[in-house]
Design a protein around this motif. Structure first.
Motif, PDB file in Angstrom:
ATOM      1  N   LYS A  14       0.953  -1.308   0.043  1.00 44.99           N
ATOM      2  CA  LYS A  14       0.109   0.092  -0.128  1.00 44.99           C
ATOM      3  C   LYS A  14       0.827   1.391  -0.032  1.00 44.99           C
ATOM      4  O   LYS A  14       0.325   2.267   0.436  1.00 44.99           O
ATOM      5  CB  LYS A  14      -0.773  -0.148   1.199  1.00 44.99           C
ATOM      6  CG  LYS A  14      -1.886  -1.164   1.039  1.00 44.99           C
ATOM      7  CD  LYS A  14      -2.755  -1.211   2.199  1.00 44.99           C
ATOM      8  CE  LYS A  14      -3.902  -2.208   2.398  1.00 44.99           C
ATOM      9  NZ  LYS A  14      -4.969  -2.178   3.280  1.00 44.99           N
ATOM     10  N   ALA A  15       2.231   1.150  -0.647  1.00 44.38           N
ATOM     11  CA  ALA A  15       3.066   2.340  -0.577  1.00 44.38           C
ATOM     12  C   ALA A  15       2.211   3.654  -1.247  1.00 44.38           C
ATOM     13  O   ALA A  15       1.307   3.482  -2.229  1.00 44.38           O
ATOM     14  CB  ALA A  15       4.191   2.013  -1.212  1.00 44.38           C
ATOM     15  N   PHE A  16       2.927   4.790  -1.057  1.00 41.62           N
ATOM     16  CA  PHE A  16       2.391   6.009  -1.282  1.00 41.62           C
ATOM     17  C   PHE A  16       3.794   6.661  -1.939  1.00 41.62           C
ATOM     18  O   PHE A  16       4.794   6.732  -1.179  1.00 41.62           O
ATOM     19  CB  PHE A  16       1.748   6.808  -0.405  1.00 41.62           C
ATOM     20  CG  PHE A  16       1.480   8.345  -0.953  1.00 41.62           C
ATOM     21  CD1 PHE A  16       0.603   8.364  -1.860  1.00 41.62           C
ATOM     22  CD2 PHE A  16       2.058   9.180  -0.616  1.00 41.62           C
ATOM     23  CE1 PHE A  16       0.194   9.683  -2.346  1.00 41.62           C
ATOM     24  CE2 PHE A  16       1.947  10.535  -0.908  1.00 41.62           C
ATOM     25  CZ  PHE A  16       1.052  10.891  -1.886  1.00 41.62           C
ATOM     26  N   SER A  76       5.202  10.375  -3.855  1.00 37.96           N
ATOM     27  CA  SER A  76       4.804  11.502  -4.380  1.00 37.96           C
ATOM     28  C   SER A  76       6.040  12.243  -5.030  1.00 37.96           C
ATOM     29  O   SER A  76       6.943  12.358  -4.397  1.00 37.96           O
ATOM     30  CB  SER A  76       4.161  12.683  -3.579  1.00 37.96           C
ATOM     31  OG  SER A  76       3.823  13.735  -4.129  1.00 37.96           O
ATOM     32  N   ASP A 104       1.048  11.875  -7.456  1.00 31.99           N
ATOM     33  CA  ASP A 104       1.160  10.919  -6.586  1.00 31.99           C
ATOM     34  C   ASP A 104       0.742   9.643  -7.044  1.00 31.99           C
ATOM     35  O   ASP A 104      -0.149   9.636  -8.185  1.00 31.99           O
ATOM     36  CB  ASP A 104      -0.310  11.365  -5.747  1.00 31.99           C
ATOM     37  CG  ASP A 104      -0.242  12.579  -4.839  1.00 31.99           C
ATOM     38  OD1 ASP A 104       1.244  13.052  -4.833  1.00 31.99           O
ATOM     39  OD2 ASP A 104      -0.903  13.145  -4.572  1.00 31.99           O
ATOM     40  N   HIS A 118      -0.269   5.518  -5.857  1.00 29.86           N
ATOM     41  CA  HIS A 118      -0.646   4.800  -4.745  1.00 29.86           C
ATOM     42  C   HIS A 118      -0.451   3.108  -5.171  1.00 29.86           C
ATOM     43  O   HIS A 118      -0.799   2.706  -6.303  1.00 29.86           O
ATOM     44  CB  HIS A 118      -2.243   5.206  -4.525  1.00 29.86           C
ATOM     45  CG  HIS A 118      -2.409   6.620  -4.413  1.00 29.86           C
ATOM     46  ND1 HIS A 118      -2.266   6.735  -2.871  1.00 29.86           N
ATOM     47  CD2 HIS A 118      -2.756   7.558  -5.037  1.00 29.86           C
ATOM     48  CE1 HIS A 118      -2.641   8.354  -3.005  1.00 29.86           C
ATOM     49  NE2 HIS A 118      -2.781   8.542  -4.217  1.00 29.86           N
ATOM     50  N   GLY A 119      -0.093   2.438  -4.068  1.00 28.42           N
ATOM     51  CA  GLY A 119       0.182   1.182  -4.174  1.00 28.42           C
ATOM     52  C   GLY A 119       1.443   0.711  -5.006  1.00 28.42           C
ATOM     53  O   GLY A 119       1.811   1.662  -5.706  1.00 28.42           O
ATOM     54  N   GLY A 167       1.090   1.803  -8.644  1.00 29.49           N
ATOM     55  CA  GLY A 167       1.464   3.363  -8.832  1.00 29.49           C
ATOM     56  C   GLY A 167       2.797   3.430  -9.015  1.00 29.49           C
ATOM     57  O   GLY A 167       3.434   3.975  -9.626  1.00 29.49           O
ATOM     58  N   GLU A 216       7.183   2.431   2.922  1.00 32.26           N
ATOM     59  CA  GLU A 216       5.879   2.670   2.983  1.00 32.26           C
ATOM     60  C   GLU A 216       5.421   4.002   2.275  1.00 32.26           C
ATOM     61  O   GLU A 216       4.238   4.154   1.633  1.00 32.26           O
ATOM     62  CB  GLU A 216       5.351   2.782   4.470  1.00 32.26           C
ATOM     63  CG  GLU A 216       3.974   3.174   4.627  1.00 32.26           C
ATOM     64  CD  GLU A 216       3.640   3.092   6.118  1.00 32.26           C
ATOM     65  OE1 GLU A 216       2.926   2.579   6.296  1.00 32.26           O
ATOM     66  OE2 GLU A 216       3.973   4.305   6.945  1.00 32.26           O
ATOM     67  N   ARG A 217       6.398   5.095   2.371  1.00 32.15           N
ATOM     68  CA  ARG A 217       6.037   6.252   1.818  1.00 32.15           C
ATOM     69  C   ARG A 217       7.356   7.069   1.386  1.00 32.15           C
ATOM     70  O   ARG A 217       8.473   6.889   1.933  1.00 32.15           O
ATOM     71  CB  ARG A 217       5.375   7.089   2.990  1.00 32.15           C
ATOM     72  CG  ARG A 217       4.850   8.365   2.615  1.00 32.15           C
ATOM     73  CD  ARG A 217       4.073   9.274   3.797  1.00 32.15           C
ATOM     74  NE  ARG A 217       3.630  10.378   3.551  1.00 32.15           N
ATOM     75  CZ  ARG A 217       2.508  10.828   3.147  1.00 32.15           C
ATOM     76  NH1 ARG A 217       1.644   9.828   2.763  1.00 32.15           N
ATOM     77  NH2 ARG A 217       1.875  11.889   2.849  1.00 32.15           N
TER      78      ARG A 217
END
Length: 104
Positions: free
Chosen positions: A29-31, A33, A38, A40-41, A44, A99-100
């Motif tokens: 479920k990484a994000f 930017s 952006d 997502h997941g 993305g 994760e981000r």
């Protein structure tokens, strides 16, 4: 500061052009930017990887890493067929995965 393992693997996979290993550095479920765009997941992240990272033969070199408030801030030098120069990447980790990731 020593570069945390997930960030080291992120750089190594990029430089090797290894998409599978690159995507494995991220949580499901990484994000991500990148200057306000952006993703997502992992799907993305895979799109970003194709358009802005391994897909344009990026080569990364960590210039410095510091940790503040649970976030690892890396200054990264980039060369390849896309962006060339230095930029900042802020990594939030979840165990041994990213994760981000905020790129600015």
């Amino acid at each position: 500061m020593t570069t945390p393992d997930p960030i080291r693997r992120f750089v190594e996979a990029t430089n090797a052009g290894d998409t599978r290993a690159f995507l494995d550095t991220f949580t499901e479920k990484a994000f991500l930017s990148d200057w306000g765009s952006d993703f997502h997941g992992r799907d993305g992240v895979a799109r970003w990887n194709q358009s802005d990272n391994i897909g344009v033969q990026s080569n990364l070199r960590i210039v410095s890493v510091a940790q503040r408030d649970g976030v690892h801030h890396a200054r990264v030098a980039v060369t390849g067929n896309g962006f060339n120069g230095e930029g900042d990447m802020a990594f939030t980790l979840d165990g041994d995965r990213i994760e981000r990731l905020i790129i600015s």
